[in-house]
Design a protein around this motif. Structure first.
Motif, PDB file in Angstrom:
ATOM      1  N   LEU A  13      -1.805 -18.967   2.632  1.00 53.50           N
ATOM      2  CA  LEU A  13      -2.348 -18.032   3.620  1.00 53.50           C
ATOM      3  C   LEU A  13      -2.514 -16.622   3.065  1.00 53.50           C
ATOM      4  O   LEU A  13      -3.101 -15.757   3.725  1.00 53.50           O
ATOM      5  CB  LEU A  13      -1.434 -18.000   4.848  1.00 53.50           C
ATOM      6  CG  LEU A  13      -1.213 -19.359   5.531  1.00 53.50           C
ATOM      7  CD1 LEU A  13      -0.194 -19.230   6.646  1.00 53.50           C
ATOM      8  CD2 LEU A  13      -2.527 -19.921   6.042  1.00 53.50           C
ATOM      9  N   VAL A  14      -1.987 -16.380   1.868  1.00 49.71           N
ATOM     10  CA  VAL A  14      -2.110 -15.063   1.228  1.00 49.71           C
ATOM     11  C   VAL A  14      -2.685 -15.194  -0.177  1.00 49.71           C
ATOM     12  O   VAL A  14      -2.316 -14.469  -1.090  1.00 49.71           O
ATOM     13  CB  VAL A  14      -0.757 -14.299   1.208  1.00 49.71           C
ATOM     14  CG1 VAL A  14      -0.277 -14.004   2.610  1.00 49.71           C
ATOM     15  CG2 VAL A  14       0.296 -15.077   0.425  1.00 49.71           C
ATOM     16  N   GLY A  15      -3.598 -16.150  -0.336  1.00 44.77           N
ATOM     17  CA  GLY A  15      -4.274 -16.306  -1.616  1.00 44.77           C
ATOM     18  C   GLY A  15      -3.411 -16.903  -2.719  1.00 44.77           C
ATOM     19  O   GLY A  15      -3.667 -16.684  -3.896  1.00 44.77           O
ATOM     20  N   GLY A  16      -2.368 -17.634  -2.359  1.00 48.52           N
ATOM     21  CA  GLY A  16      -1.529 -18.301  -3.332  1.00 48.52           C
ATOM     22  C   GLY A  16      -0.420 -17.452  -3.927  1.00 48.52           C
ATOM     23  O   GLY A  16       0.346 -17.928  -4.761  1.00 48.52           O
ATOM     24  N   ARG A  17      -0.310 -16.201  -3.501  1.00 49.69           N
ATOM     25  CA  ARG A  17       0.744 -15.332  -4.042  1.00 49.69           C
ATOM     26  C   ARG A  17       2.118 -15.755  -3.545  1.00 49.69           C
ATOM     27  O   ARG A  17       2.265 -16.238  -2.433  1.00 49.69           O
ATOM     28  CB  ARG A  17       0.473 -13.882  -3.652  1.00 49.69           C
ATOM     29  CG  ARG A  17      -0.763 -13.335  -4.391  1.00 49.69           C
ATOM     30  CD  ARG A  17      -1.034 -11.937  -3.995  1.00 49.69           C
ATOM     31  NE  ARG A  17      -1.767 -12.022  -2.725  1.00 49.69           N
ATOM     32  CZ  ARG A  17      -2.137 -10.989  -2.028  1.00 49.69           C
ATOM     33  NH1 ARG A  17      -1.805  -9.777  -2.424  1.00 49.69           N
ATOM     34  NH2 ARG A  17      -2.817 -11.129  -0.926  1.00 49.69           N
ATOM     35  N   ASP A  18       3.124 -15.525  -4.386  1.00 54.05           N
ATOM     36  CA  ASP A  18       4.488 -15.865  -3.977  1.00 54.05           C
ATOM     37  C   ASP A  18       5.200 -14.696  -3.312  1.00 54.05           C
ATOM     38  O   ASP A  18       6.280 -14.868  -2.751  1.00 54.05           O
ATOM     39  CB  ASP A  18       5.311 -16.413  -5.130  1.00 54.05           C
ATOM     40  CG  ASP A  18       5.454 -15.456  -6.289  1.00 54.05           C
ATOM     41  OD1 ASP A  18       4.928 -14.335  -6.225  1.00 54.05           O
ATOM     42  OD2 ASP A  18       6.122 -15.838  -7.268  1.00 54.05           O
ATOM     43  N   SER A  19       4.590 -13.503  -3.349  1.00 57.09           N
ATOM     44  CA  SER A  19       5.137 -12.350  -2.628  1.00 57.09           C
ATOM     45  C   SER A  19       4.016 -11.371  -2.326  1.00 57.09           C
ATOM     46  O   SER A  19       2.974 -11.376  -2.989  1.00 57.09           O
ATOM     47  CB  SER A  19       6.245 -11.665  -3.418  1.00 57.09           C
ATOM     48  OG  SER A  19       5.725 -11.062  -4.571  1.00 57.09           O
ATOM     49  N   VAL A  20       4.249 -10.554  -1.313  1.00 60.92           N
ATOM     50  CA  VAL A  20       3.306  -9.497  -0.934  1.00 60.92           C
ATOM     51  C   VAL A  20       4.106  -8.233  -0.645  1.00 60.92           C
ATOM     52  O   VAL A  20       5.294  -8.302  -0.332  1.00 60.92           O
ATOM     53  CB  VAL A  20       2.457  -9.891   0.302  1.00 60.92           C
ATOM     54  CG1 VAL A  20       1.546 -11.066  -0.011  1.00 60.92           C
ATOM     55  CG2 VAL A  20       3.331 -10.201   1.503  1.00 60.92           C
ATOM     56  N   ALA A  21       3.470  -7.098  -0.751  1.00 63.96           N
ATOM     57  CA  ALA A  21       4.116  -5.816  -0.448  1.00 63.96           C
ATOM     58  C   ALA A  21       3.520  -5.245   0.831  1.00 63.96           C
ATOM     59  O   ALA A  21       2.298  -5.224   0.996  1.00 63.96           O
ATOM     60  CB  ALA A  21       3.937  -4.841  -1.605  1.00 63.96           C
ATOM     61  N   VAL A  22       4.389  -4.817   1.738  1.00 68.15           N
ATOM     62  CA  VAL A  22       3.956  -4.205   2.996  1.00 68.15           C
ATOM     63  C   VAL A  22       4.834  -3.000   3.301  1.00 68.15           C
ATOM     64  O   VAL A  22       5.922  -2.851   2.761  1.00 68.15           O
ATOM     65  CB  VAL A  22       4.011  -5.207   4.179  1.00 68.15           C
ATOM     66  CG1 VAL A  22       3.010  -6.326   3.997  1.00 68.15           C
ATOM     67  CG2 VAL A  22       5.407  -5.752   4.385  1.00 68.15           C
ATOM     68  N   GLU A  23       4.344  -2.142   4.192  1.00 66.08           N
ATOM     69  CA  GLU A  23       5.102  -0.987   4.660  1.00 66.08           C
ATOM     70  C   GLU A  23       5.979  -1.409   5.828  1.00 66.08           C
ATOM     71  O   GLU A  23       5.552  -2.183   6.683  1.00 66.08           O
ATOM     72  CB  GLU A  23       4.150   0.114   5.136  1.00 66.08           C
ATOM     73  CG  GLU A  23       3.325   0.759   4.042  1.00 66.08           C
ATOM     74  CD  GLU A  23       4.130   1.706   3.171  1.00 66.08           C
ATOM     75  OE1 GLU A  23       5.195   2.181   3.608  1.00 66.08           O
ATOM     76  OE2 GLU A  23       3.693   1.953   2.045  1.00 66.08           O
ATOM     77  N   GLY A  24       7.201  -0.907   5.869  1.00 66.90           N
ATOM     78  CA  GLY A  24       8.057  -1.165   7.011  1.00 66.90           C
ATOM     79  C   GLY A  24       9.496  -0.804   6.722  1.00 66.90           C
ATOM     80  O   GLY A  24       9.980  -1.011   5.611  1.00 66.90           O
ATOM     81  N   GLY A  25      10.172  -0.273   7.726  1.00 70.72           N
ATOM     82  CA  GLY A  25      11.562   0.112   7.586  1.00 70.72           C
ATOM     83  C   GLY A  25      12.516  -0.747   8.396  1.00 70.72           C
ATOM     84  O   GLY A  25      13.722  -0.575   8.330  1.00 70.72           O
ATOM     85  N   THR A  26      11.933  -1.695   9.179  1.00 69.46           N
ATOM     86  CA  THR A  26      12.744  -2.636   9.952  1.00 69.46           C
ATOM     87  C   THR A  26      12.103  -4.022   9.839  1.00 69.46           C
ATOM     88  O   THR A  26      10.928  -4.141   9.441  1.00 69.46           O
ATOM     89  CB  THR A  26      12.821  -2.265  11.445  1.00 69.46           C
ATOM     90  OG1 THR A  26      11.511  -2.394  12.017  1.00 69.46           O
ATOM     91  CG2 THR A  26      13.372  -0.871  11.660  1.00 69.46           C
ATOM     92  N   VAL A  27      12.841  -5.041  10.231  1.00 73.29           N
ATOM     93  CA  VAL A  27      12.293  -6.395  10.219  1.00 73.29           C
ATOM     94  C   VAL A  27      11.041  -6.469  11.095  1.00 73.29           C
ATOM     95  O   VAL A  27      10.026  -7.035  10.696  1.00 73.29           O
ATOM     96  CB  VAL A  27      13.359  -7.423  10.673  1.00 73.29           C
ATOM     97  CG1 VAL A  27      12.731  -8.776  10.947  1.00 73.29           C
ATOM     98  CG2 VAL A  27      14.454  -7.537   9.627  1.00 73.29           C
ATOM     99  N   GLY A  28      11.077  -5.879  12.270  1.00 70.04           N
ATOM    100  CA  GLY A  28       9.919  -5.888  13.166  1.00 70.04           C
ATOM    101  C   GLY A  28       8.705  -5.213  12.567  1.00 70.04           C
ATOM    102  O   GLY A  28       7.578  -5.708  12.687  1.00 70.04           O
ATOM    103  N   GLU A  29       8.904  -4.071  11.919  1.00 68.93           N
ATOM    104  CA  GLU A  29       7.788  -3.361  11.286  1.00 68.93           C
ATOM    105  C   GLU A  29       7.189  -4.188  10.151  1.00 68.93           C
ATOM    106  O   GLU A  29       5.966  -4.199   9.959  1.00 68.93           O
ATOM    107  CB  GLU A  29       8.250  -2.006  10.761  1.00 68.93           C
ATOM    108  CG  GLU A  29       8.547  -1.012  11.862  1.00 68.93           C
ATOM    109  CD  GLU A  29       9.170   0.269  11.354  1.00 68.93           C
ATOM    110  OE1 GLU A  29       9.418   0.410  10.131  1.00 68.93           O
ATOM    111  OE2 GLU A  29       9.431   1.153  12.194  1.00 68.93           O
ATOM    112  N   ILE A  30       8.037  -4.885   9.420  1.00 67.58           N
ATOM    113  CA  ILE A  30       7.538  -5.735   8.335  1.00 67.58           C
ATOM    114  C   ILE A  30       6.714  -6.887   8.904  1.00 67.58           C
ATOM    115  O   ILE A  30       5.623  -7.186   8.403  1.00 67.58           O
ATOM    116  CB  ILE A  30       8.707  -6.237   7.464  1.00 67.58           C
ATOM    117  CG1 ILE A  30       9.240  -5.069   6.632  1.00 67.58           C
ATOM    118  CG2 ILE A  30       8.277  -7.398   6.576  1.00 67.58           C
ATOM    119  CD1 ILE A  30      10.516  -5.356   5.903  1.00 67.58           C
ATOM    120  N   LEU A  31       7.195  -7.530   9.961  1.00 70.00           N
ATOM    121  CA  LEU A  31       6.437  -8.618  10.566  1.00 70.00           C
ATOM    122  C   LEU A  31       5.109  -8.119  11.121  1.00 70.00           C
ATOM    123  O   LEU A  31       4.076  -8.780  10.969  1.00 70.00           O
ATOM    124  CB  LEU A  31       7.264  -9.304  11.651  1.00 70.00           C
ATOM    125  CG  LEU A  31       8.481 -10.085  11.148  1.00 70.00           C
ATOM    126  CD1 LEU A  31       9.305 -10.592  12.331  1.00 70.00           C
ATOM    127  CD2 LEU A  31       8.077 -11.232  10.236  1.00 70.00           C
TER     128      LEU A  31
END
Length: 81
Positions: A13-31
């Motif tokens: 669902l993310v082009g085959g990558r095993d990790s992605v980087a996102v902005e967020g300071g809490t679990v909810g913000e990351i989701l």
């Protein structure tokens, strides 16, 4: 930015990558950031996933803090019985 490792079922669902980087300071913000930045993840996130932060499964707390150097893993929902 927080690196989020993805279990194998999410990688297509993310082009085959095993990790992605996102902005967020809490679990909810990351989701929320994952839903926004990777819309294909939305249905799976809505169905339920387990978020592991620094080795701890975060069961219900969307306000759990996450540091930029935290190890974050998104995996299929763990169920007890």
């Amino acid at each position: 930015m927080v690196d989020v490792a993805l279990w194998s079922g999410l990688r297509p669902l993310v082009g085959g990558r095993d990790s992605v980087a996102v902005e967020g300071g809490t679990v909810g913000e990351i989701l929320d950031a994952l839903r926004r930045d990777y819309p294909a993840l939305g249905p799976t996130l809505d169905a339920g996933v387990s978020v592991v932060v620094d080795g701890r499964v975060i069961a219900t707390s969307l306000t759990e803090p996450v540091q930029p150097d935290s190890e974050v893993v998104l995996m299929m929902r763990l169920k007890g019985g």
